[in-house]
Enzyme design. Sequence first.
Site, PDB file in Angstrom:
ATOM      1  N   ASP A   1       9.897  -7.296  -3.375  1.00  0.00           N
ATOM      2  CA  ASP A   1       8.732  -7.576  -2.392  1.00  0.00           C
ATOM      3  C   ASP A   1       8.645  -9.093  -2.539  1.00  0.00           C
ATOM      4  OD1 ASP A   1       5.972  -8.190  -1.258  1.00  0.00           O
ATOM      5  OD2 ASP A   1       5.951  -5.766  -1.351  1.00  0.00           O
TER       6      ASP A   1
ATOM      7  N   HIS B   1       7.685   7.759  17.337  1.00  0.00           N
ATOM      8  CA  HIS B   1       6.740   7.616  16.267  1.00  0.00           C
ATOM      9  C   HIS B   1       5.803   6.654  16.747  1.00  0.00           C
ATOM     10  CE1 HIS B   1       4.436   7.359  12.345  1.00  0.00           C
ATOM     11  NE2 HIS B   1       4.700   6.157  12.412  1.00  0.00           N
TER      12      HIS B   1
ATOM     13  N   ASN C   1       6.529  -0.262  11.031  1.00  0.00           N
ATOM     14  CA  ASN C   1       6.299  -0.018  12.269  1.00  0.00           C
ATOM     15  C   ASN C   1       6.599  -1.307  13.089  1.00  0.00           C
ATOM     16  OD1 ASN C   1       5.326   2.734  12.977  1.00  0.00           O
ATOM     17  ND2 ASN C   1       3.843   2.475  11.497  1.00  0.00           N
TER      18      ASN C   1
ATOM     19  N   ARG D   1       0.851   0.186  17.170  1.00  0.00           N
ATOM     20  CA  ARG D   1       2.031   0.140  16.479  1.00  0.00           C
ATOM     21  C   ARG D   1       2.748  -0.966  16.776  1.00  0.00           C
ATOM     22  NH1 ARG D   1       1.169   5.249  15.936  1.00  0.00           N
ATOM     23  NH2 ARG D   1       0.723   6.209  13.880  1.00  0.00           N
TER      24      ARG D   1
ATOM     25  N   GLY E   1       0.934  -1.343  -0.124  1.00  0.00           N
ATOM     26  CA  GLY E   1      -0.064  -0.046   0.021  1.00  0.00           C
ATOM     27  C   GLY E   1       0.913   1.238   0.105  1.00  0.00           C
TER      28      GLY E   1
ATOM     29  N   ASP F   1       4.371  12.544  10.732  1.00  0.00           N
ATOM     30  CA  ASP F   1       3.865  13.285  12.007  1.00  0.00           C
ATOM     31  C   ASP F   1       4.008  14.657  11.698  1.00  0.00           C
ATOM     32  OD1 ASP F   1       3.295  10.846  13.132  1.00  0.00           O
ATOM     33  OD2 ASP F   1       5.793  10.647  13.943  1.00  0.00           O
TER      34      ASP F   1
END
Length: 326
Positions: free
Chosen positions: A34, A177, A118, A86, A12, A149
């Site tokens: 990937d 984060h 994350n 997260r 995504g 952020d």
Amino acid sequence: MVKVVICGAAGGIGQPLSLLLKQSEHISHLALFDVVNAPGVAADLSHINTRSTVTGHGKESMDEALQNAHTVVIPAGVPRKPGMTRDDLFKINAGIVRDLSEGIARNCPGAFVLVISNPVNSTVPIVCEVLKQHNVFDPRRVFGISTLDVVRSSRFVYELDNSIDPKSTRVTVIGGHSGVTIVPVLSHIPRQNFTKDQLDLLTHRIQYGGDEVVKAKDGAGSATLSMAYAGARFTSAILEATVAGRTGLIESTYINLHADAEGTAAFRAKTHLDYFAQDVEFGREGVSKILPLPELSAYEQTLLDAAVPELKINITKGTTFITEAS
Ligand code: NAI
């Protein structure tokens, strides 16, 4: 012009990020790695009329993808679903980031490593520990991308005060984060005079902005498009500084504080933190200087005090994931 690798390029975030980076004039080779669909995404992007060559690399060809990379961006892993923090992602993403870091140590040990996966507060320490084990760790070259952020801060401030330009108004965001570790330094924005209620609202939105997206997507993932925008902005700044030699570029980013060991000694002695998000100036070798912590309002100091213990837990979790396994 240099080779940039996106790990998790079919995801995504990976797809729109790759699309944005295909437009960079500093990239000669965009390698998309990937475990699924990378060749398809690469074939599609390769028709865009910019100079860079795009290649796709599946599961078995991580080493080939990473070979001699100048910069590696990592949005690989699973995103949050409603109700998840997260930190809940750690179980899966920690192993993915560790394996990619091993690949980086083997194939492009001097690369700039930009981590999106994350929980960033823990995955950045994982990258650093793996690189240390291979004796190729340079703290100036590993970054947790917390730019979303910063992007959210400017946008949310603009929604309250549309006299600012959201694109050029930079908000420093320190800490980490995730949730309470995100500490926006709103007291330094020009012309602002927020009430306590406005500050509470803004701070909460910036700390938990990701949850708004997770909830709205209702099980279909977390922020991808705004993250791709933020990731491309950060990657472009790194390339501008390290490839084109542009000076004076500053971004908030989550890094190992030894990148400027002297400048951060007092802060480390006080907080016992080895990782922290802070404004950083970029140079040819990555971090050229960690800017001094801005003067904090009493409100921001309280936020920072709440962030430090949580950060410590997150950092230890990442560090020990590697050190206790070896
Ligand atoms: P996604 O599930 O859409 O895409 C992840 C991609 O990683 C998939 O294509 C998957 O096949 C790939 N992947 C999985 N294991 C891999 C491996 N071992 N090697 C290479 N690729 C692998 O997820 P999305 O939405 O793109 O999010 C990715 C990560 O970014 C998540 O961890 C998410 O929490 C994080 N994120 C970080 C943000 C930040 O501000 N730093 C903001 C939003 C998301």
